[in-house]
Design an enzyme around this catalytic site. Sequence first.
Site, PDB file in Angstrom:
ATOM      1  N   LYS A 143       1.719  -2.927   8.905  1.00 36.76           N
ATOM      2  CA  LYS A 143       2.905  -2.075   8.817  1.00 36.76           C
ATOM      3  C   LYS A 143       4.099  -2.855   9.358  1.00 36.76           C
ATOM      4  CE  LYS A 143       2.631   2.294  10.141  1.00 36.76           C
ATOM      5  NZ  LYS A 143       2.664   3.508  11.014  1.00 36.76           N
ATOM      6  N   LEU A 201       0.818  -1.215   0.000  1.00 30.68           N
ATOM      7  CA  LEU A 201       0.000   0.000   0.000  1.00 30.68           C
ATOM      8  C   LEU A 201       0.850   1.261   0.000  1.00 30.68           C
ATOM      9  CD1 LEU A 201      -2.699  -1.036   2.646  1.00 30.68           C
ATOM     10  CD2 LEU A 201      -2.970  -0.970   0.161  1.00 30.68           C
ATOM     11  N   GLY A 202       2.021   1.209   0.592  1.00 30.03           N
ATOM     12  CA  GLY A 202       2.880   2.387   0.648  1.00 30.03           C
ATOM     13  C   GLY A 202       4.072   2.128   1.534  1.00 30.03           C
ATOM     14  N   VAL A 203       4.952   3.131   1.580  1.00 25.76           N
ATOM     15  CA  VAL A 203       6.164   3.051   2.385  1.00 25.76           C
ATOM     16  C   VAL A 203       6.248   4.312   3.233  1.00 25.76           C
ATOM     17  CG1 VAL A 203       8.678   2.859   2.365  1.00 25.76           C
ATOM     18  CG2 VAL A 203       7.328   1.721   0.588  1.00 25.76           C
ATOM     19  N   GLY A 224       7.913   6.167   7.226  1.00 24.86           N
ATOM     20  CA  GLY A 224       9.120   6.266   8.019  1.00 24.86           C
ATOM     21  C   GLY A 224       9.401   5.002   8.815  1.00 24.86           C
ATOM     22  N   ASP A 247       3.282  14.755  14.270  1.00 21.64           N
ATOM     23  CA  ASP A 247       3.606  14.471  12.868  1.00 21.64           C
ATOM     24  C   ASP A 247       2.346  14.564  12.007  1.00 21.64           C
ATOM     25  OD1 ASP A 247       5.316  13.945  10.789  1.00 21.64           O
ATOM     26  OD2 ASP A 247       5.323  11.779  11.060  1.00 21.64           O
ATOM     27  N   VAL A 271       3.953  -0.812   4.228  1.00 16.44           N
ATOM     28  CA  VAL A 271       2.594  -1.123   4.657  1.00 16.44           C
ATOM     29  C   VAL A 271       1.935  -1.996   3.586  1.00 16.44           C
ATOM     30  CG1 VAL A 271       0.372  -0.209   5.396  1.00 16.44           C
ATOM     31  CG2 VAL A 271       2.466   1.076   5.866  1.00 16.44           C
TER      32      VAL A 271
END
Length: 833
Positions: A528, A506-508, A510, A624, A514
Amino acid sequence: MNVGKWLSLVLAVILFEFLGYRRIQASFTPTDNYLIVCGSSQNVTFQGRTFVPDFLHSSISLKAKRSYYVASSNSSVPSSIFRSARIFSSIASYEFDIKQRGRHWIRLYFFPVVVPKSGHNLISAPITVVTDGFVLLNNFTFENYNGSFLFKEFAINVTSVTLSLTFVPWNDLVSFVNAIEVVSIPDSVLPDQALALNRSTPISGLSEFGMETVYRLNMGGPLISAQNDTLGRTWENDSKYLRVNGSALNVSIDPASIKYTASITEETAPNWVYATAETMGDANVSNMNFNITWVFPVNPNFRYFVRAHFCDISSQSLYALVFNLYLNDDIAAASLDLSTLTSNLNVPYYMDFISSSSAGSDTLTVSIGPDSVTDITNATLSGLEIMKISNEAGSLDGVSSVKNLLPLSSLKKNKIWIIIGSLVGAVIALVFIGFCCCCLLMRKPKANHQGHPLHGNSQTMTKMSMASKKSGTASCISSASSSFGQFFSLQEILDATNKFDESLLLGVGGFGRVYRGMLEDGTNCAVKRGNSRSEQGLAEFMTEIEMLSKLRHRHLVSLIGYCDERSETILVYEYMANGPLRSHLYGTNFPSLTWKQRLDICIGAARGLHYLHTFAARSIIHRDVKTTNILLDENFVAKVSDFGLSKTGPALDQTHVSTAVKGSFGYLDPEYFRRQQLTEKSDVYSFGVVLMEVLCARSALNPVLPREQVNIAEWAMSWHKKGMLNQIMDSNLVGKLNPASLKKYGETAEKCLAEHGTERPSMGDVLWNLEYALQLEETSSVLTEPDDNSMNHIPAIRLTPLESFDNSVTMTNGGNSGTDCNAEDSLVNPCGR
């Protein structure tokens, strides 16, 4: 140096030695602490520390085909640490077991001892040293070196369980080393971000680079040796680097008077660094409106990390010292008022910068001088650290990468055996896999197992087996901590993600990558997986679990459980079908969001943050907030995510939390960055950046744009002040929104982005005003505009009451024993979903 300068320095040295600047009893004990003397047959004491022979240490190994050691009793040897050496006639590596990942000091000692009857001249021996990812030294020799010995200090981020130091001899010559230190560094000492002067904006990601210490100075004070520094650092006097000899006045106080803070400790710098300083004072110059300047020779092909240490020890009262700091020709800090920053005298403070050498030269200059807008003719500097940053090749010496420096000849010699070994290994592996498959097929139950295709044919552990494995596999979290949510075995995670199939990525972020997954009960989830090379480690993993285990809200992403097994740190969340907000603003082909959708999403995120800030007696500060951490479910309901950097807010009798700066640049509260004082208003500032990002559909920072457009907060506010936000908003919104709604939205963002936290609204006020902007969008009638001086009283609109929260909400085994739902929430998403 004039007589006065000499006398002040001598007195400082006498005070340093005579008045009992005893060896600091280190409050920090490094987890990894390798002090190695190479080639010696016995322990060696050096600077108050004991170095152990390299062949006696159980946690290091030396891999070398040919190496030998030599010892010398020559009286010209500068110190006992140099009386022996390990000499390599072929490529060789020291391998260190690493218990704590993160920054480590690597210190190397070299002295060309005489090697009798060997024919080797160590003065001409080329020294090349590389780690797993960085070149430390490249073909250095003592032939053209002015010093008698060489000491090098590096700071390297170690991301695996071992660290290799490889020595590469060249041209049939030998290489050598006398001593090695590998020592872990506290996370707070070296940051992941600093201010880039050429852009006037902070940059992050410094942990990805190697660093080499080139200068470390104690301004106006004596030499501080490694035994008097809790981290084994050496600080030299600054006088030889002054551009104008005698242009600075030494001042000093009792080191015991230094008032350390929670964020600045003796690990930052010893108290003797802050107890001495160079000032303008009554310097021997005709014009007091001058700058004190230090000049440092540097390699112009590298960037440098510069840390300036300050402590107002010369003023008699607060607010009596305002000055400027310059790096080269750039002003690094204007109107620097230490009293405002520290609220007291004798309190340490430091600032970090990224700089290069002076244009067209091989020097870097640091200057302090009076601020032209005040009538104060004084300035001060207590200490200075300058560290070289590795280049794109990962080198701190030249342009060759590790890959290019490691010789290929040894690989070619073994090429045939490697091929044969690989083939044999592959055959054995195939046979073993086939045998395992046969066993699994024979044991497979006859009844059809209906599951999601992500599960494959792997058997999932039963609840009982899972519970029995908790105590044996969870290394970080006690199995008794059921309030942390469900524990998943690594096998269950592998089944849910089809062994981390890249097609499910799904994504990357920090923390790591994921993946989409499906649990055994058919629940969609987001998995994650922690990245061992990530700057976010165990602390962030634990923070995320601890925070989310006690939080439940419709606009916060829910934590389902975790996995802590076989060095894997994995978090399992509810699945958010529409991904991060940022993906729907720019950079993808998703349909453009309508203005109403954007307002709904911002309102949802504001509700989540408002809940965090009012959850309990001590708030939770997210730290954040950004568009990638606002996720959207299948109905485009916004939920705040990623709590790895979250921090408990100040107590009732406090105004802020003092902590190292963390967050994402472009969203970072400038006041927090300058003062390292965190409040809920830091989240408010970040959310203001999000509001501008949502309106303009562009990133918070874009360095390829013209300078005035790089930072969206500054750029958008300049247009807002002209009353022309409609000129920079997303072109997909032009003509499709109510101007009154846009005006209210812009006013809200402006207040969020105020320079000082006290001028910013609370998240509750932000939420109220966004709801008002939404109602302005939905109504077709002309409404009375609110009083500009009021952020929370608009009589013409009836709004939904702010949510009330039950502070007793707890979660046990993933269940919710309380409720945070109000009447509005229950209509959309009933409690107990």
